[in-house]
Design an enzyme around this catalytic site. Structure first.
Site, PDB file in Angstrom:
ATOM      1  N   GLU A  47       0.831  -1.203   0.000  1.00 59.12           N
ATOM      2  CA  GLU A  47       0.000   0.000   0.000  1.00 59.12           C
ATOM      3  C   GLU A  47       0.867   1.256   0.000  1.00 59.12           C
ATOM      4  O   GLU A  47       0.574   2.222  -0.712  1.00 59.12           O
ATOM      5  CB  GLU A  47      -0.952   0.015   1.190  1.00 59.12           C
ATOM      6  CG  GLU A  47      -2.072  -0.997   1.092  1.00 59.12           C
ATOM      7  CD  GLU A  47      -3.054  -0.722  -0.036  1.00 59.12           C
ATOM      8  OE1 GLU A  47      -3.182   0.433  -0.473  1.00 59.12           O
ATOM      9  OE2 GLU A  47      -3.700  -1.683  -0.490  1.00 59.12           O
ATOM     10  N   ASN A  51       0.875   3.820  -3.107  1.00 58.98           N
ATOM     11  CA  ASN A  51       0.570   5.240  -2.933  1.00 58.98           C
ATOM     12  C   ASN A  51       1.612   6.118  -3.621  1.00 58.98           C
ATOM     13  O   ASN A  51       1.269   7.110  -4.259  1.00 58.98           O
ATOM     14  CB  ASN A  51       0.485   5.607  -1.448  1.00 58.98           C
ATOM     15  CG  ASN A  51      -0.850   5.285  -0.840  1.00 58.98           C
ATOM     16  OD1 ASN A  51      -1.778   4.848  -1.514  1.00 58.98           O
ATOM     17  ND2 ASN A  51      -0.948   5.497   0.461  1.00 58.98           N
ATOM     18  N   ARG A 104      -9.886   4.733  -7.096  1.00 59.58           N
ATOM     19  CA  ARG A 104      -9.292   4.048  -5.944  1.00 59.58           C
ATOM     20  C   ARG A 104     -10.233   4.142  -4.749  1.00 59.58           C
ATOM     21  O   ARG A 104     -11.000   5.085  -4.618  1.00 59.58           O
ATOM     22  CB  ARG A 104      -7.938   4.664  -5.582  1.00 59.58           C
ATOM     23  CG  ARG A 104      -6.955   4.793  -6.733  1.00 59.58           C
ATOM     24  CD  ARG A 104      -6.454   3.503  -7.247  1.00 59.58           C
ATOM     25  NE  ARG A 104      -5.747   2.779  -6.219  1.00 59.58           N
ATOM     26  CZ  ARG A 104      -5.148   1.625  -6.411  1.00 59.58           C
ATOM     27  NH1 ARG A 104      -5.162   1.060  -7.579  1.00 59.58           N
ATOM     28  NH2 ARG A 104      -4.534   1.013  -5.431  1.00 59.58           N
TER      29      ARG A 104
END
Length: 145
Positions: A47, A51, A104
């Site tokens: 993650e 990002n 997202r």
């Protein structure tokens, strides 16, 4: 005493999220983590890397993401850094469902926060973001060594 340090710098290509996950698996194997803890570590790392690629660099592959992993006994600290667009409002960015990309879900920071013991995000607009996460697997009640 278990100690190790790994540093990896890679292009901001989506396929490199898998490389980050593989490195997390290798680190977890060094600590002989149970499958659940290993999966949570992999999700938190992927993650943070996602990002950087998606939000900091808008999926442009000609930038760099840096990842450092430190192991000291049963504590893992992970730092993921980019030199991308930065985050204007960190508390807002850490809210569930907030995303700069309408496709997202906006759960990256939520997963990182729930799977790690600490999460520290520093950012400067136009200069980049650093995510620092730590996890003490010895004090984790779900870990059974």
């Amino acid at each position: 005493m278990k100690t190790n340090h790994l540093s990896l710098t890679f292009s901001s290509k989506p396929e490199n999220v898998l490389v980050a996950r593989m490195l997390a698996s290798s680190v977890g194997a060094q600590l002989d983590l149970p499958m659940n803890d290993l999966e949570e570590l992999k999700v938190a790392i992927s993650e943070a890397v996602s990002n950087a690629i998606i939000h900091a660099y808008s999926n442009t592959p000609d930038h760099t993401v840096a990842m450092d992993i430190h192991i000291l006994n049963d504590v893992i600290s992970v730092r993921v850094s980019d030199t991308g667009c930065g985050i204007e409002d960190i508390p807002q960015a850490m809210q569930a469902s907030f995303s700069t990309d309408p496709e997202r879900m906006g759960l990256g920071f939520v997963f990182m926060k729930s799977f790690m013991d600490t999460l520290d995000v520093t950012s400067e607009p136009g200069k980049g973001t650093t995510v620092l996460m730590t996890k003490n697997f010895q004090s984790n009640p779900r870990t059974s060594h």
